[in-house]
Scaffold this motif. Structure first.
Motif, mmCIF file in Angstrom:
data_model
loop_
_atom_site.group_PDB
_atom_site.id
_atom_site.type_symbol
_atom_site.label_atom_id
_atom_site.label_comp_id
_atom_site.label_asym_id
_atom_site.label_seq_id
_atom_site.Cartn_x
_atom_site.Cartn_y
_atom_site.Cartn_z
ATOM 1 N N ALA A 143 12.285 2.841 -4.462
ATOM 2 C CA ALA A 143 11.113 3.074 -3.612
ATOM 3 C C ALA A 143 10.965 1.971 -2.572
ATOM 4 O O ALA A 143 10.705 2.240 -1.395
ATOM 5 C CB ALA A 143 9.853 3.165 -4.480
ATOM 6 N N VAL A 144 11.125 0.709 -3.013
ATOM 7 C CA VAL A 144 11.023 -0.423 -2.071
ATOM 8 C C VAL A 144 12.112 -0.325 -1.016
ATOM 9 O O VAL A 144 11.864 -0.496 0.187
ATOM 10 C CB VAL A 144 11.114 -1.759 -2.825
ATOM 11 C CG1 VAL A 144 11.216 -2.922 -1.827
ATOM 12 C CG2 VAL A 144 9.903 -1.958 -3.728
ATOM 13 N N GLU A 178 0.836 -1.204 0.000
ATOM 14 C CA GLU A 178 0.000 0.000 0.000
ATOM 15 C C GLU A 178 0.874 1.257 0.000
ATOM 16 O O GLU A 178 0.644 2.184 -0.785
ATOM 17 C CB GLU A 178 -0.912 0.012 1.224
ATOM 18 C CG GLU A 178 -1.837 1.231 1.269
ATOM 19 C CD GLU A 178 -2.770 1.211 2.462
ATOM 20 O OE1 GLU A 178 -3.479 2.221 2.669
ATOM 21 O OE2 GLU A 178 -2.794 0.193 3.191
ATOM 22 N N ALA A 179 1.882 1.274 0.868
ATOM 23 C CA ALA A 179 2.786 2.426 0.923
ATOM 24 C C ALA A 179 3.563 2.573 -0.383
ATOM 25 O O ALA A 179 3.826 3.690 -0.845
ATOM 26 C CB ALA A 179 3.747 2.283 2.100
ATOM 27 N N LEU A 180 3.920 1.437 -0.995
ATOM 28 C CA LEU A 180 4.664 1.472 -2.256
ATOM 29 C C LEU A 180 3.828 2.091 -3.370
ATOM 30 O O LEU A 180 4.315 2.913 -4.156
ATOM 31 C CB LEU A 180 5.093 0.055 -2.640
ATOM 32 C CG LEU A 180 5.832 -0.098 -3.972
ATOM 33 C CD1 LEU A 180 7.140 0.697 -3.957
ATOM 34 C CD2 LEU A 180 6.109 -1.578 -4.267
ATOM 35 N N PHE A 218 18.981 -6.644 -0.676
ATOM 36 C CA PHE A 218 18.594 -7.159 0.641
ATOM 37 C C PHE A 218 17.662 -6.160 1.320
ATOM 38 O O PHE A 218 17.923 -4.963 1.357
ATOM 39 C CB PHE A 218 19.831 -7.384 1.517
ATOM 40 C CG PHE A 218 19.497 -7.759 2.942
ATOM 41 C CD1 PHE A 218 19.070 -9.040 3.244
ATOM 42 C CD2 PHE A 218 19.601 -6.821 3.959
ATOM 43 C CE1 PHE A 218 18.748 -9.396 4.547
ATOM 44 C CE2 PHE A 218 19.282 -7.164 5.269
ATOM 45 C CZ PHE A 218 18.860 -8.454 5.567
ATOM 46 N N LEU A 219 16.553 -6.670 1.876
ATOM 47 C CA LEU A 219 15.574 -5.818 2.535
ATOM 48 C C LEU A 219 15.534 -6.021 4.049
ATOM 49 O O LEU A 219 15.512 -5.047 4.799
ATOM 50 C CB LEU A 219 14.176 -6.053 1.951
ATOM 51 C CG LEU A 219 14.015 -5.766 0.454
ATOM 52 C CD1 LEU A 219 12.609 -6.128 0.003
ATOM 53 C CD2 LEU A 219 14.319 -4.306 0.142
ATOM 54 N N GLY A 242 10.589 -8.987 -8.150
ATOM 55 C CA GLY A 242 9.847 -9.855 -7.248
ATOM 56 C C GLY A 242 10.511 -9.966 -5.886
ATOM 57 O O GLY A 242 11.734 -9.884 -5.763
ATOM 58 N N PHE A 243 9.690 -10.139 -4.858
ATOM 59 C CA PHE A 243 10.191 -10.395 -3.515
ATOM 60 C C PHE A 243 10.501 -11.886 -3.396
ATOM 61 O O PHE A 243 9.705 -12.735 -3.833
ATOM 62 C CB PHE A 243 9.132 -10.028 -2.474
ATOM 63 C CG PHE A 243 8.849 -8.559 -2.375
ATOM 64 C CD1 PHE A 243 9.634 -7.735 -1.589
ATOM 65 C CD2 PHE A 243 7.783 -7.996 -3.066
ATOM 66 C CE1 PHE A 243 9.375 -6.369 -1.489
ATOM 67 C CE2 PHE A 243 7.504 -6.633 -2.971
ATOM 68 C CZ PHE A 243 8.305 -5.823 -2.182
#
Length: 299
Positions: free
Chosen positions: A287-288, A107-109, A160-161, A144-145
């Motif tokens: 952005a991510v 949603e934030a993205l 890396f997240l 993709g995640f």
């Protein structure tokens, strides 16, 4: 030869399947087949061998596929340069989701992209890590995640997240007997276990192997819908990303087994290395990354 014919040829080569290629191109299998036939007639070559498992490039088709990829890359580069000269980003991006959209900050993205790049359209596609990796390779997805240790994956760029906490979710009906059980007792329960590889379950497999244990009652579920239904009906245990497991616990569907020392995996955002510098993809990656860095700072 027309560009749409070359695009169909390349997409079939990537996917190995007419139907899947048609889905990627937003057209019909007969149209894609016609484009391939036209190319074969114009070149005087057989480009594919049709097999029960799909479309396989012939030797001549393989040689031309590399040239066709270069033509498409050049056409995409031309378009990106033209758009860049206009000072704005446009296009459609397919983003593979391997977990709940809330957990992945979708949603934030969407809000962030709309604010910065209103010309970019984002299509969020629920999937799984193995399928996302496969579709990135065939360009059926743009990014993709993915879960698991992915430091070095040939052909893919990994951002890396976060390290992700995992929980073992067990049907509520087993709570009285197994809440204080060890790994031996938990391993004896029915477990939801997909036929395809799953990074989350790989962590459980690794732990069981270290303890010389194995699952004795695996229950196969090959898709997320079946898996979710099994969990909600209290059929078997599984391992889930923590927020998803805790949501089920609040619903009274499962209890969280805490008899382990901590299970974690890693979350990455993946895209093809040769495409990571494309302005649209770069904007989405940025952005991510910002959203996850912001949340990490707030924690």
């Amino acid at each position: 030869m027309e560009l749409h014919q070359i695009k169909s040829f390349v997409t079939v080569a990537r996917t190995g399947n007419l139907t899947r290629a048609a889905e990627v191109l937003n057209t019909t299998p007969p149209s894609v087949s016609a484009h391939i036939r036209q190319l074969e007639e114009q070149s005087g070559l057989t480009l594919f061998t049709r097999t029960p498992k799909g479309m396989v490039l012939t030797e001549a088709g393989g040689a031309l596929a590399e040239k066709a990829e270069a033509i498409l890359d050049a056409a995409e580069s031309f378009t990106r340069t033209a758009v860049g000269l206009q000072g704005k980003l446009t296009g459609n991006l397919r983003l593979g989701l391997n977990a709940d959209p809330g957990f992945l900050r979708i949603e934030a993205l969407v809000h962030l992209l709309f604010t910065r790049h209103p010309g970019l359209c984002l299509e969020a596609v629920p999937s799984s890590t193995p399928q996302i990796l496969k579709k990135l390779a065939s360009r059926e997805m743009d990014l993709g995640f993915v879960f698991g240790r992915r430091d070095h994956v040939p052909g893919l760029s990994m951002t890396f997240l976060s390290t992700v906490d995992l929980d073992v979710a067990v049907p509520k009906s087993f709570e009285a007997e197994f809440k204080t059980a060890g790994w031996k007792g938990i391993a004896a329960l029915p477990w939801i276990w997909p036929a395809n590889p799953c990074p989350l379950l790989d962590r459980v497999s690794q732990t069981l192997s270290e303890k010389n244990l194995r699952l004795t009652h695996p229950v196969t579920a090959n898709d997320d819908i079946t898996k979710a239904a099994m969990i909600r009906r209290g059929i078997a245990a599984t391992v889930l990303e923590r927020s998803e497991a805790r949501a089920l616990e609040r619903e009274g569907k499962v209890f969280i087994w805490t008899g382990h020392d901590g299970l974690t995996t890693q979350l990455f955002l993946a895209c093809q290395t040769q495409r990571e510098k494309q302005a649209e993809l770069s904007a989405l990656v940025q952005a991510v990354r910002e959203l996850w860095q912001k949340d990490a700072g707030e924690d």
